[in-house]
Motif scaffolding. Sequence first.
Motif, PDB file in Angstrom:
ATOM      1  N   ALA A  34       0.812  -1.221   0.000  1.00  0.00           N
ATOM      2  CA  ALA A  34       0.000   0.000   0.000  1.00  0.00           C
ATOM      3  C   ALA A  34       0.844   1.268   0.000  1.00  0.00           C
ATOM      4  O   ALA A  34       0.329   2.354  -0.270  1.00  0.00           O
ATOM      5  CB  ALA A  34      -0.945  -0.006   1.202  1.00  0.00           C
ATOM      6  N   LEU A  35       2.146   1.147   0.265  1.00  0.00           N
ATOM      7  CA  LEU A  35       3.037   2.304   0.218  1.00  0.00           C
ATOM      8  C   LEU A  35       3.399   2.691  -1.214  1.00  0.00           C
ATOM      9  O   LEU A  35       4.000   3.733  -1.449  1.00  0.00           O
ATOM     10  CB  LEU A  35       4.312   2.030   1.019  1.00  0.00           C
ATOM     11  CG  LEU A  35       4.119   1.764   2.516  1.00  0.00           C
ATOM     12  CD1 LEU A  35       5.456   1.475   3.178  1.00  0.00           C
ATOM     13  CD2 LEU A  35       3.410   2.920   3.196  1.00  0.00           C
ATOM     14  N   TYR A  36       3.031   1.840  -2.172  1.00  0.00           N
ATOM     15  CA  TYR A  36       3.279   2.113  -3.582  1.00  0.00           C
ATOM     16  C   TYR A  36       2.045   2.738  -4.219  1.00  0.00           C
ATOM     17  O   TYR A  36       0.914   2.422  -3.841  1.00  0.00           O
ATOM     18  CB  TYR A  36       3.586   0.813  -4.339  1.00  0.00           C
ATOM     19  CG  TYR A  36       4.984   0.298  -4.106  1.00  0.00           C
ATOM     20  CD1 TYR A  36       6.025   0.651  -4.960  1.00  0.00           C
ATOM     21  CD2 TYR A  36       5.267  -0.550  -3.041  1.00  0.00           C
ATOM     22  CE1 TYR A  36       7.306   0.173  -4.753  1.00  0.00           C
ATOM     23  CE2 TYR A  36       6.543  -1.022  -2.831  1.00  0.00           C
ATOM     24  CZ  TYR A  36       7.566  -0.659  -3.688  1.00  0.00           C
ATOM     25  OH  TYR A  36       8.833  -1.122  -3.469  1.00  0.00           O
ATOM     26  N   ALA A  37       2.271   3.575  -5.221  1.00  0.00           N
ATOM     27  CA  ALA A  37       1.172   4.037  -6.063  1.00  0.00           C
ATOM     28  C   ALA A  37       0.591   2.816  -6.768  1.00  0.00           C
ATOM     29  O   ALA A  37       1.265   1.788  -6.905  1.00  0.00           O
ATOM     30  CB  ALA A  37       1.690   5.051  -7.089  1.00  0.00           C
ATOM     31  N   GLU A  38      -0.638   2.912  -7.207  1.00  0.00           N
ATOM     32  CA  GLU A  38      -1.287   1.771  -7.889  1.00  0.00           C
ATOM     33  C   GLU A  38      -0.439   1.230  -9.032  1.00  0.00           C
ATOM     34  O   GLU A  38      -0.377   0.034  -9.254  1.00  0.00           O
ATOM     35  CB  GLU A  38      -2.666   2.174  -8.425  1.00  0.00           C
ATOM     36  CG  GLU A  38      -3.740   2.263  -7.377  1.00  0.00           C
ATOM     37  CD  GLU A  38      -4.151   0.922  -6.798  1.00  0.00           C
ATOM     38  OE1 GLU A  38      -3.938  -0.132  -7.433  1.00  0.00           O
ATOM     39  OE2 GLU A  38      -4.675   0.930  -5.675  1.00  0.00           O
ATOM     40  N   ASP A  39       0.227   2.116  -9.759  1.00  0.00           N
ATOM     41  CA  ASP A  39       1.061   1.696 -10.887  1.00  0.00           C
ATOM     42  C   ASP A  39       2.555   1.743 -10.546  1.00  0.00           C
ATOM     43  O   ASP A  39       3.404   1.790 -11.429  1.00  0.00           O
ATOM     44  CB  ASP A  39       0.778   2.557 -12.122  1.00  0.00           C
ATOM     45  CG  ASP A  39       1.057   4.034 -11.876  1.00  0.00           C
ATOM     46  OD1 ASP A  39       1.292   4.435 -10.714  1.00  0.00           O
ATOM     47  OD2 ASP A  39       1.048   4.806 -12.853  1.00  0.00           O
ATOM     48  N   GLY A  40       2.875   1.711  -9.256  1.00  0.00           N
ATOM     49  CA  GLY A  40       4.265   1.772  -8.817  1.00  0.00           C
ATOM     50  C   GLY A  40       5.082   0.579  -9.297  1.00  0.00           C
ATOM     51  O   GLY A  40       4.536  -0.461  -9.662  1.00  0.00           O
ATOM     52  N   VAL A  41       6.396   0.761  -9.288  1.00  0.00           N
ATOM     53  CA  VAL A  41       7.321  -0.284  -9.732  1.00  0.00           C
ATOM     54  C   VAL A  41       8.360  -0.508  -8.637  1.00  0.00           C
ATOM     55  O   VAL A  41       8.908   0.448  -8.091  1.00  0.00           O
ATOM     56  CB  VAL A  41       8.028   0.101 -11.048  1.00  0.00           C
ATOM     57  CG1 VAL A  41       8.935  -1.026 -11.522  1.00  0.00           C
ATOM     58  CG2 VAL A  41       7.023   0.469 -12.119  1.00  0.00           C
TER      59      VAL A  41
END
Length: 130
Positions: A34-41
């Motif tokens: 959840a610490l990543y953006a939805e499209d995070g890498v």
Amino acid sequence: MRPEDRRAAEHDCARLIALYANLNDEARWDEVAALYAEDGVMYRPTAPDVGVEGREAILAAFKARPPRTTRHVCSNVVIDVEGPATARGTSAMLLFTSEGAPLVGSFHDRFCLTPDGWRFAERRGSLIFK
């Protein structure tokens, strides 16, 4: 950008780095993802050329790991705010595991401001000493 807004963004992004380490050590994978953006890498330090794209794929990658005891120590955190909704950061990482010698590396992060606050747009790890 006002200086107080810049400092708030720097603080929030630095907090993400520390929170990531703590949640990772506690195997709280849903919260880590959840610490990543939805499209995070995510690029793991042990596989710096292999990106895991998207929050759901990142969560699946963490859940697929065999259980282990770890302690991540992050330091030398420097955040550079690029604009009202983007920032970059670097940090040093020391990883202790129950499986062997400590690993020393770094993270190069890109952050983005989302409706839920600052998140990792990209987290790229690398190892210096193995």
